[in-house]
Design a protein around this motif. Structure first.
Motif, mmCIF file in Angstrom:
data_model
loop_
_atom_site.group_PDB
_atom_site.id
_atom_site.type_symbol
_atom_site.label_atom_id
_atom_site.label_comp_id
_atom_site.label_asym_id
_atom_site.label_seq_id
_atom_site.Cartn_x
_atom_site.Cartn_y
_atom_site.Cartn_z
ATOM 1 N N MET A 1 0.832 -1.137 0.062
ATOM 2 C CA MET A 1 -0.135 -0.145 -0.072
ATOM 3 C C MET A 1 0.831 1.323 -0.178
ATOM 4 O O MET A 1 0.629 2.225 -0.645
ATOM 5 C CB MET A 1 -0.853 0.143 1.123
ATOM 6 C CG MET A 1 -2.245 -0.377 1.054
ATOM 7 S SD MET A 1 -2.869 -1.054 2.460
ATOM 8 C CE MET A 1 -3.715 0.160 3.215
ATOM 9 N N ILE A 2 2.111 1.099 0.855
ATOM 10 C CA ILE A 2 2.871 2.360 0.804
ATOM 11 C C ILE A 2 3.386 2.642 -0.379
ATOM 12 O O ILE A 2 3.500 3.691 -1.022
ATOM 13 C CB ILE A 2 3.679 2.118 2.025
ATOM 14 C CG1 ILE A 2 2.963 2.305 3.659
ATOM 15 C CG2 ILE A 2 4.708 3.377 2.192
ATOM 16 C CD1 ILE A 2 3.851 1.702 4.609
ATOM 17 N N ALA B 1 8.756 1.079 3.081
ATOM 18 C CA ALA B 1 8.147 -0.251 2.981
ATOM 19 C C ALA B 1 9.393 -1.237 3.229
ATOM 20 O O ALA B 1 9.204 -2.191 3.928
ATOM 21 C CB ALA B 1 7.793 -0.490 1.500
ATOM 22 N N GLY B 2 10.703 -0.761 2.868
ATOM 23 C CA GLY B 2 11.935 -1.711 3.032
ATOM 24 C C GLY B 2 12.119 -1.979 4.655
ATOM 25 O O GLY B 2 12.084 -2.970 4.896
ATOM 26 N N LEU C 1 1.134 -2.540 -10.499
ATOM 27 C CA LEU C 1 -0.195 -3.521 -10.439
ATOM 28 C C LEU C 1 -1.246 -2.970 -9.581
ATOM 29 O O LEU C 1 -2.329 -2.858 -9.972
ATOM 30 C CB LEU C 1 -0.156 -5.059 -10.106
ATOM 31 C CG LEU C 1 0.430 -5.910 -11.386
ATOM 32 C CD1 LEU C 1 0.505 -7.165 -10.883
ATOM 33 C CD2 LEU C 1 -0.683 -5.968 -12.219
ATOM 34 N N SER C 2 -0.820 -2.734 -8.333
ATOM 35 C CA SER C 2 -1.853 -2.115 -7.400
ATOM 36 C C SER C 2 -2.456 -0.810 -8.036
ATOM 37 O O SER C 2 -3.477 -0.554 -7.889
ATOM 38 C CB SER C 2 -1.080 -1.803 -6.152
ATOM 39 O OG SER C 2 -0.498 -2.904 -5.494
ATOM 40 N N VAL C 3 -1.471 0.208 -8.578
ATOM 41 C CA VAL C 3 -2.036 1.228 -9.195
ATOM 42 C C VAL C 3 -2.865 0.949 -10.344
ATOM 43 O O VAL C 3 -3.904 1.610 -10.419
ATOM 44 C CB VAL C 3 -0.925 2.293 -9.631
ATOM 45 C CG1 VAL C 3 -1.401 3.355 -10.242
ATOM 46 C CG2 VAL C 3 0.050 2.558 -8.303
ATOM 47 N N VAL C 4 -2.656 0.010 -11.130
ATOM 48 C CA VAL C 4 -3.423 -0.177 -12.330
ATOM 49 C C VAL C 4 -4.852 -0.743 -11.754
ATOM 50 O O VAL C 4 -5.724 -0.200 -12.381
ATOM 51 C CB VAL C 4 -2.563 -1.231 -13.242
ATOM 52 C CG1 VAL C 4 -3.718 -1.821 -14.296
ATOM 53 C CG2 VAL C 4 -1.336 -0.547 -13.674
ATOM 54 N N ALA D 1 -3.702 -2.564 -3.874
ATOM 55 C CA ALA D 1 -2.665 -3.465 -2.804
ATOM 56 C C ALA D 1 -3.203 -4.428 -1.955
ATOM 57 O O ALA D 1 -2.714 -5.581 -2.006
ATOM 58 C CB ALA D 1 -1.923 -2.374 -2.116
ATOM 59 N N LEU D 2 -4.437 -3.978 -1.628
ATOM 60 C CA LEU D 2 -5.158 -5.034 -0.701
ATOM 61 C C LEU D 2 -5.512 -6.224 -1.679
ATOM 62 O O LEU D 2 -5.684 -7.523 -1.221
ATOM 63 C CB LEU D 2 -6.304 -4.658 0.059
ATOM 64 C CG LEU D 2 -5.900 -3.690 0.942
ATOM 65 C CD1 LEU D 2 -7.038 -3.013 1.849
ATOM 66 C CD2 LEU D 2 -5.132 -4.227 2.134
#
Lengths: 363, 333
Positions: free
Chosen positions: A64-65, A256-257, A282-285, A306-307
């Protein structure tokens, strides 16, 4: 009243959040029927929530981040392939600052790591701040290449994607570092009723939202994404907007890291954050922001996207799909989502509303 | 004139050499060159740096090469077989390299390059990971008996479980790696001793602890209250499993027995805290054995066994924290 269904349906399908939410619901409905206990295993455990749904939130948080930063970059018409490598860099820097013995640094008593769960070489606040600064600089570098040198975003960020993992391996001597510090481990493993990582993700989301929509940055990003030349002529410093978007993306990758390394208590320059750039894109798409076109974007959509990805992963593991085959299942979900976004499907969905209007009119 | 004189001197020298050779021993010319470590240039194709074990293995090669004056060329193949094939071809084409050492990522897929290396006259020694290739394609294999390790893991699991339940879940390493394949096989051969019931088994690609943790989380939900033990194929996966067990409210070492492999310093930390019940050693300090074998290979020593197993031990949390700390202080990895 007669057309209420059609109206609501029309508004729903017009919303950018409609499809990602629908996909997430479909996955959860599948889980409800096919995976016994997926919902009922949610319980209060030692004062925090525990269960498969919580697993989705824990492991979904870093994605998500990442997706927040990636959304802004994609909205400017670019893409950032280097976030996985930046994750490796930030987690390596953090790990080496906690435990430098791995690169041959002699500590007074190396067994402090075993005897003292709070031991850290550098003060803990530096362990969090320095990796984030380095990650932001990585983003700034990408932004420079894209905005000032006018290198294609895919090529520009490819440089760091390839070099970054090598840099991370240089930092740690390519050795996996186990993180024994309990406070650091809390970031990815700890709970305050909900997983701590989720609070971080929500904070980044709110930060990104305020930054884009409470200031004019959001508008600038959209404008640059739609047409950077006309933005330039209308007085928007298009280069600075891009510089900001890529730096923010690097910053997000840094956070995120830290969360991922903390979650598995290991910094592994080889594997950590591998292919996460693709997850973020992919999350964004899935969230409805158009890749390669720039312009309209939805931070909320990306978060839900993202979820969706993490729900797929967790569900498949719970369902008993071999871990090695999960990427294939993920691909199926991606294809399904892309098909959902196709113009034909969209007009079909809108058509459902219109058909109901006609039916009611005929009555 | 000068030419013929040079020729004469050369002839004379050659005769002298032959005479000297004859007088020293009865063996006829030509005398074979005797290789020493100084003449060895080793191309070392490592799998990657996926674990503490691997790090110790790599530094064993670096340090031994330095102390024995061996020239070492190193490839980190990032756990990809295609990188290993590329490295193989590079070393075959490199005239300086006379020995190639391989720690294989996968069990199969090396036949072509092994044949090419043999044709080029390079001595190939396989280390750590077993491969499925005709044994005449390489000089020898030096590595652990993963099958036996799996067996010992099963025995250690039996001890740890005691008289309690016998339901065990397995978190495997990379599906293509001999370490994972043979440890799983050995575990299944040894589990009949106390009637271990393997509830489920999954493999973590590239030994990734992130995947290992997710696998354990799924197990804990699918088999709530049923899991008595976790059989993890290395220390990192075992530690990842312990994180997941902790979050579920169970206690590793008490409610769930965790058995790991490698016995690295990180693994020892969890043995000392009692969260890991047993750790089966897998010796990474293989370089001296490998270099000696390679030297034998260069000097044409035949009759080398195709497999030289390395020496290994086992460690248990029940040995007590103090005893384990004392052992840890003496260890190199």
């Amino acid at each position: 009243m007669r057309n209420s269904f059609a109206r609501i349906w029309g508004q729903l399908t017009e919303s950018m959040l409609f499809l990602p939410t629908a996909v997430l619901l479909i996955i959860l409905i599948f889980d409800f029927f096919f995976i016994p206990g997926f919902f009922s295993n949610l319980r209060l455990q030692d004062g925090h929530l525990y269960g498969s749904l919580i697993d989705i939130l824990v492991h979904g948080s870093p994605t998500m981040i990442l997706a927040m930063g990636m959304t802004l970059v994609i909205a400017t018409g670019g893409v950032d392939l280097s976030v996985g490598a930046v994750i490796a860099i930030s987690s390596s820097v953090a790990a080496i600052m906690i435990n430098p013995t791995i690169v041959g640094m002699n500590l007074t008593d190396p067994r402090l790591f075993i005897n003292n769960p709070q031991y850290t070489w550098m003060p803990l606040w530096l362990v969090f701040v320095v990796p984030l600064i380095i990650a932001t600089l990585c983003g700034l570098w990408n932004g420079m290449l894209v905005s000032y040198w006018r290198i294609q975003p895919m090529v520009a960020t490819l440089v760091l994607m390839i070099a970054g993992r090598g840099i991370a391996q240089l930092i740690t001597n390519a050795i996996q570092i186990i993180i024994f510090n309990d406070t650091f481990a809390f970031v990815g493993n700890g709970y305050i009723l909900f997983p701590f990582a989720l609070y971080v993700a929500v904070a980044v989301f709110i930060g990104a939202w305020l930054l884009t929509w409470r200031t004019s940055i959001g508008l600038f990003v959209q404008s640059v994404g739609i047409n950077y030349r006309s933005s330039f002529y209308s007085g928007i410093n298009e280069r600075r907007v891009k510089l900001f978007a890529y730096s923010f993306c690097g910053f997000c990758a840094g956070i995120a890291g830290l969360i991922i390394a903390s979650n598995i208590r290991t910094s592994d320059a080889n594997q950590i954050g591998m292919y996460t750039e693709l997850d973020a894109i992919l999350s964004v798409v899935i969230g409805g922001t158009l890749l390669g076109a720039g312009g309209r974007f939805s931070l909320m959509g990306s978060a839900i996207g993202a979820l969706v990805l993490q729900a797929t992963l967790t569900s498949m593991l719970s369902f008993g799909v071999p871990a090695s085959a999960i990427t294939a299942v993920k691909a199926v979900v991606v294809v399904a989502v892309i098909l959902l976004y196709a113009e034909q499907t969209q007009s079909f969905l809108r058509g459902i509303g219109k058909v109901s209007v006609r039916q009611e009119a005929a009555r | 004139m000068t030419k013929s004189r040079t020729l004469r001197i050369a002839l004379a020298l050659a005769t002298a050499a032959v005479l000297a050779g004859c007088s020293a021993s009865a063996t006829p010319v030509p005398t074979k060159k005797v290789y020493t470590f100084k003449d060895m240039t080793v191309g070392f194709i490592q799998t990657g740096s996926e674990s503490g074990w691997r790090a110790a293995n790599t530094s064993s090669f670096n340090e031994t090469a330095k102390s024995d004056n061996i020239t070492l060329k190193f490839t980190d193949s990032q756990n990809k077989i295609e990188n290993q094939i590329t490295a193989f071809n590079t070393y075959i084409a490199d005239p300086a390299v006379n020995v190639i050492v391989l720690a294989a990522v996968d069990v199969t897929g090396y036949n072509d390059v092994l044949t090419a290396a043999k044709t080029a006259g390079k001595v190939v020694v396989i280390e750590d990971r077993r491969i499925d290739a005709p044994s005449n394609l390489y000089y020898t294999y030096i590595g652990s008996d993963f099958d036996k390790e799996g067996n010992e893991g099963a025995a250690a699991m039996c001890t740890a479980l005691g008289s309690g339940g016998k339901n065990v879940v397995e978190i495997g390493g990379d599906q293509g790696a001999s370490a994972a394949i043979d440890r799983a096989k050995g575990f299944r051969e040894g589990d009949t001793a106390c009637g271990i019931n393997i509830l489920d088994s999954q493999y973590a690609a590239a030994w990734d602890p992130t995947v290992g943790k997710s696998i354990m989380e799924a197990y804990l939900k699918k088999y709530t209250g049923k899991i008595n033990g976790v059989f993890a194929h290395n220390d990192e996966l075992a530690i990842a499993a312990i994180q997941a067990i902790d979050a579920s409210g169970l206690k590793a070492g008490k409610d769930v027995q965790v058995v790991g492999f490698d016995a690295t310093a990180d693994g020892f930390k969890y043995l000392i805290s009692g969260e890991m019940s047993a750790d089966i050693e897998c010796n990474p300090l293989l370089a001296p054995q490998v270099f000696q074998a390679a030297l034998d290979g260069l000097n044409g020593v035949t009759g080398q066994p195709t497999w030289v197993p390395s020496q290994e031990g086992q460690f248990f949390a029940s040995q007590g924290a103090d005893a384990l700390k004392a052992i840890l202080a003496t260890r190199k990895y």
